[in-house]
Design a protein around this motif. Structure first.
Motif, PDB file in Angstrom:
ATOM      1  N   PRO A  27       0.826  -1.211   0.000  1.00  0.00           N
ATOM      2  CA  PRO A  27       0.000   0.000   0.000  1.00  0.00           C
ATOM      3  C   PRO A  27       0.862   1.264   0.000  1.00  0.00           C
ATOM      4  O   PRO A  27       1.873   1.336   0.711  1.00  0.00           O
ATOM      5  CB  PRO A  27      -0.799  -0.114   1.299  1.00  0.00           C
ATOM      6  CG  PRO A  27      -0.798  -1.559   1.635  1.00  0.00           C
ATOM      7  CD  PRO A  27       0.511  -2.090   1.131  1.00  0.00           C
ATOM      8  N   TYR A 181      -5.636 -10.437   2.778  1.00  0.00           N
ATOM      9  CA  TYR A 181      -6.461  -9.386   2.144  1.00  0.00           C
ATOM     10  C   TYR A 181      -7.883  -9.385   2.694  1.00  0.00           C
ATOM     11  O   TYR A 181      -8.804  -8.937   2.022  1.00  0.00           O
ATOM     12  CB  TYR A 181      -6.465  -9.576   0.617  1.00  0.00           C
ATOM     13  CG  TYR A 181      -5.063  -9.450   0.053  1.00  0.00           C
ATOM     14  CD1 TYR A 181      -4.442  -8.212  -0.044  1.00  0.00           C
ATOM     15  CD2 TYR A 181      -4.329 -10.574  -0.316  1.00  0.00           C
ATOM     16  CE1 TYR A 181      -3.126  -8.089  -0.500  1.00  0.00           C
ATOM     17  CE2 TYR A 181      -3.024 -10.467  -0.783  1.00  0.00           C
ATOM     18  CZ  TYR A 181      -2.434  -9.215  -0.864  1.00  0.00           C
ATOM     19  OH  TYR A 181      -1.137  -9.095  -1.309  1.00  0.00           O
ATOM     20  N   LYS A 206      -1.007  -5.259   4.831  1.00  0.00           N
ATOM     21  CA  LYS A 206      -1.916  -4.732   3.809  1.00  0.00           C
ATOM     22  C   LYS A 206      -3.038  -3.899   4.435  1.00  0.00           C
ATOM     23  O   LYS A 206      -3.280  -2.774   4.024  1.00  0.00           O
ATOM     24  CB  LYS A 206      -2.527  -5.881   2.999  1.00  0.00           C
ATOM     25  CG  LYS A 206      -1.554  -6.987   2.634  1.00  0.00           C
ATOM     26  CD  LYS A 206      -0.519  -6.575   1.608  1.00  0.00           C
ATOM     27  CE  LYS A 206       0.480  -7.702   1.387  1.00  0.00           C
ATOM     28  NZ  LYS A 206       1.443  -7.435   0.333  1.00  0.00           N
ATOM     29  N   ALA A 209      -1.182  -0.933   6.124  1.00  0.00           N
ATOM     30  CA  ALA A 209      -0.113  -0.288   5.347  1.00  0.00           C
ATOM     31  C   ALA A 209       1.192  -0.211   6.135  1.00  0.00           C
ATOM     32  O   ALA A 209       1.786   0.860   6.273  1.00  0.00           O
ATOM     33  CB  ALA A 209      -0.575   1.109   4.904  1.00  0.00           C
ATOM     34  N   ARG A 262     -10.006   3.226   3.824  1.00  0.00           N
ATOM     35  CA  ARG A 262      -9.043   2.672   2.848  1.00  0.00           C
ATOM     36  C   ARG A 262      -9.759   1.860   1.778  1.00  0.00           C
ATOM     37  O   ARG A 262      -9.413   1.907   0.609  1.00  0.00           O
ATOM     38  CB  ARG A 262      -8.007   1.773   3.540  1.00  0.00           C
ATOM     39  CG  ARG A 262      -7.105   2.520   4.491  1.00  0.00           C
ATOM     40  CD  ARG A 262      -6.313   3.542   3.734  1.00  0.00           C
ATOM     41  NE  ARG A 262      -6.444   4.814   4.390  1.00  0.00           N
ATOM     42  CZ  ARG A 262      -5.459   5.638   4.667  1.00  0.00           C
ATOM     43  NH1 ARG A 262      -4.236   5.324   4.322  1.00  0.00           N
ATOM     44  NH2 ARG A 262      -5.678   6.786   5.248  1.00  0.00           N
ATOM     45  N   TRP A 266      -9.428   1.931  -2.276  1.00  0.00           N
ATOM     46  CA  TRP A 266      -9.112   0.765  -3.121  1.00  0.00           C
ATOM     47  C   TRP A 266     -10.182   0.560  -4.182  1.00  0.00           C
ATOM     48  O   TRP A 266      -9.901   0.220  -5.322  1.00  0.00           O
ATOM     49  CB  TRP A 266      -8.963  -0.511  -2.272  1.00  0.00           C
ATOM     50  CG  TRP A 266      -7.755  -0.544  -1.376  1.00  0.00           C
ATOM     51  CD1 TRP A 266      -7.748  -0.724  -0.028  1.00  0.00           C
ATOM     52  CD2 TRP A 266      -6.380  -0.417  -1.766  1.00  0.00           C
ATOM     53  NE1 TRP A 266      -6.456  -0.699   0.450  1.00  0.00           N
ATOM     54  CE2 TRP A 266      -5.598  -0.512  -0.601  1.00  0.00           C
ATOM     55  CE3 TRP A 266      -5.735  -0.207  -2.982  1.00  0.00           C
ATOM     56  CZ2 TRP A 266      -4.204  -0.420  -0.608  1.00  0.00           C
ATOM     57  CZ3 TRP A 266      -4.347  -0.108  -3.001  1.00  0.00           C
ATOM     58  CH2 TRP A 266      -3.607  -0.214  -1.823  1.00  0.00           C
ATOM     59  N   PHE A 291      -5.596  -5.975  -4.217  1.00  0.00           N
ATOM     60  CA  PHE A 291      -5.399  -4.827  -5.129  1.00  0.00           C
ATOM     61  C   PHE A 291      -4.563  -5.233  -6.334  1.00  0.00           C
ATOM     62  O   PHE A 291      -3.586  -4.577  -6.683  1.00  0.00           O
ATOM     63  CB  PHE A 291      -4.814  -3.615  -4.386  1.00  0.00           C
ATOM     64  CG  PHE A 291      -3.787  -3.922  -3.337  1.00  0.00           C
ATOM     65  CD1 PHE A 291      -2.499  -4.296  -3.683  1.00  0.00           C
ATOM     66  CD2 PHE A 291      -4.106  -3.811  -1.993  1.00  0.00           C
ATOM     67  CE1 PHE A 291      -1.550  -4.578  -2.716  1.00  0.00           C
ATOM     68  CE2 PHE A 291      -3.172  -4.098  -1.002  1.00  0.00           C
ATOM     69  CZ  PHE A 291      -1.881  -4.477  -1.368  1.00  0.00           C
ATOM     70  N   ALA A 332      -1.651  -0.368  -6.248  1.00  0.00           N
ATOM     71  CA  ALA A 332      -1.361   0.374  -5.018  1.00  0.00           C
ATOM     72  C   ALA A 332      -0.635   1.675  -5.373  1.00  0.00           C
ATOM     73  O   ALA A 332       0.499   1.904  -4.961  1.00  0.00           O
ATOM     74  CB  ALA A 332      -0.518  -0.486  -4.083  1.00  0.00           C
TER      75      ALA A 332
END
Ligand SMILES: Cc1ncc(COP(=O)(O)O)c(C=O)c1O
Length: 357
Positions: A27, A181, A206, A209, A262, A266, A291, A332
């Protein structure tokens, strides 16, 4: 002279403003502000518990229904959680069932644990076909599941995950469920695979970050597995970095609204990438989580080289993930950079790529 690009280590850490990197799955956005505050005040320099900080494990237990702090081991990222779990589940001559395409470290993780990977292919929609899974499971003692997936960006059907859970339970197979994820999912709520035979591996890389802090964990309701992984960790890495764990704890406590905010970012990037690729006429699965987007490309390894050397764009060849006819893009990066990347991709498709066929 072009240097041959053999693995992602060629790209990791590379970059300047002229380069558009769809490479590394890291990220670009900062962690929650609370994480920076924890950094400012942390003052522990001693060894910590090999199993991981108790307060962090208590906080994690709140995330998993029915979980207790002693069910967790805090690790150096999800990577160490996968490694420790595979070694704890090791059987001489053992086979581990992997989906293909797969996250590129899995076959190496399995081999380093002294076992052999056994592959089955995802179907044309990037999903697990349960019958194919069952056939391939013959002789395997562990199955690794990754949903949402890197590199496919797909999410497995709820019904299939439940069938796999029941099948593995019945046949004495362990499941390693890589849910790194789990907070970046667009099509439904994440389903946490469950049961005493399931080991969940995850990390703060993830969702929060903080890839470089190397904090992850494994979660298992089987006390024997937890004990074995602690013993292996005791004689390898020992405790996970104390400052990393303190930052992870602060991030976890700041979970909302950070994670939802976030996800909205995304989603916007995902739309841009997906519609952009469709407009370019690429054959691609709609990303359902994570992502990544993984379009079909003739000779992906050649395309990766051309894109890097002629268009200053980083992509990862599908060959590293067991799919030589696909190219992985991680989105990302900012929407401005995504627009610029799509512009360069269009030029590539019109020029170099047209000569491939
Ligand atoms: C599916 C999957 N599992 C595990 C990892 C490793 O993550 P960590 O940084 O937590 O070690 C990654 C990183 O990209 C990943 O995509």
């Amino acid at each position: 002279m072009r240097q041959k690009i053999e693995s992602s280590s060629f790209f990791i850490g590379r970059g300047d403003d002229s380069l558009i990197s769809f490479g590394s799955g890291q990220p670009d956005l900062p962690p929650p502000p609370e994480a920076f505050e924890a950094l400012r005040t942390y003052n522990g320099f001693k060894y910590g518990l090999v199993q991981g900080d108790l307060v962090l494990r208590q906080e994690l237990a709140k995330e998993y229904p029915g979980a207790k702090p002693e069910d967790f081991v805090i690790t150096n990222g999800c990577s160490e959680a996968i490694d420790l779990t595979l070694r704890a589940l090791q059987k001489p001559g053992g086979k581990v069932l992997l989906p293909r395409p797969y996250y590129y470290s899995y076959p190496h993780n399995v081999a380093l644990a002294g076992m052999t990977p056994s592959f089955y292919d995802l179907n044309a929609q990037g999903k697990i076909d349960f019958d194919v899974f069952v056939k391939a499971a013959e002789g395997c003692s562990v199955a690794l599941i990754n949903s949402p997936s890197n590199p496919t960006g797909t999410v497995q059907e709820l019904a299939t995950l439940k069938k796999i859970e029941a099948f593995c339970d019945e046949h004495g197979m362990a499941i390693i469920s890589d849910e790194v994820y789990k907070d970046i999912i667009y099509v439904r709520e994440n389903y946490l695979m469950q049961g005493k035979h399931v080991v969940t591996v995850n990390s703060f890389s993830k969702s929060y970050a903080m890839c470089g802090y190397r904090v992850g964990y494994l979660y298992s309701q089987d006390a024997a597995i937890v004990k074995r992984t602690i013993e292996i960790k005791n004689h390898t890495a020992m405790n996970t970095s104390g400052v990393g764990q303190a930052v992870a704890l602060a991030a976890l406590r700041a979970r909302q609204p950070y994670v939802d905010e976030r996800l909205a970012i995304w989603k916007e990037r995902r739309e841009l990438m997906y519609t952009g690729m469709k407009e370019l006429g690429l054959d691609v699965w709609a990303p359902e989580g994570a992502f990544y987007i993984f379009p079909k490309i003739t000779d992906a390894t050649r395309a990766m080289h051309d894109l890097y050397y002629e268009y200053q764009m980083i992509t990862y060849t599908g060959e590293w993930f067991g799919a030589r006819d696909r190219l992985r893009f991680s989105y990302a990066l900012t929407t401005e950079k995504i627009h610029e990347g799509l512009r360069r991709l269009k030029l590539f498709l019109e020029k170099e790529y047209a000569a491939y066929r």
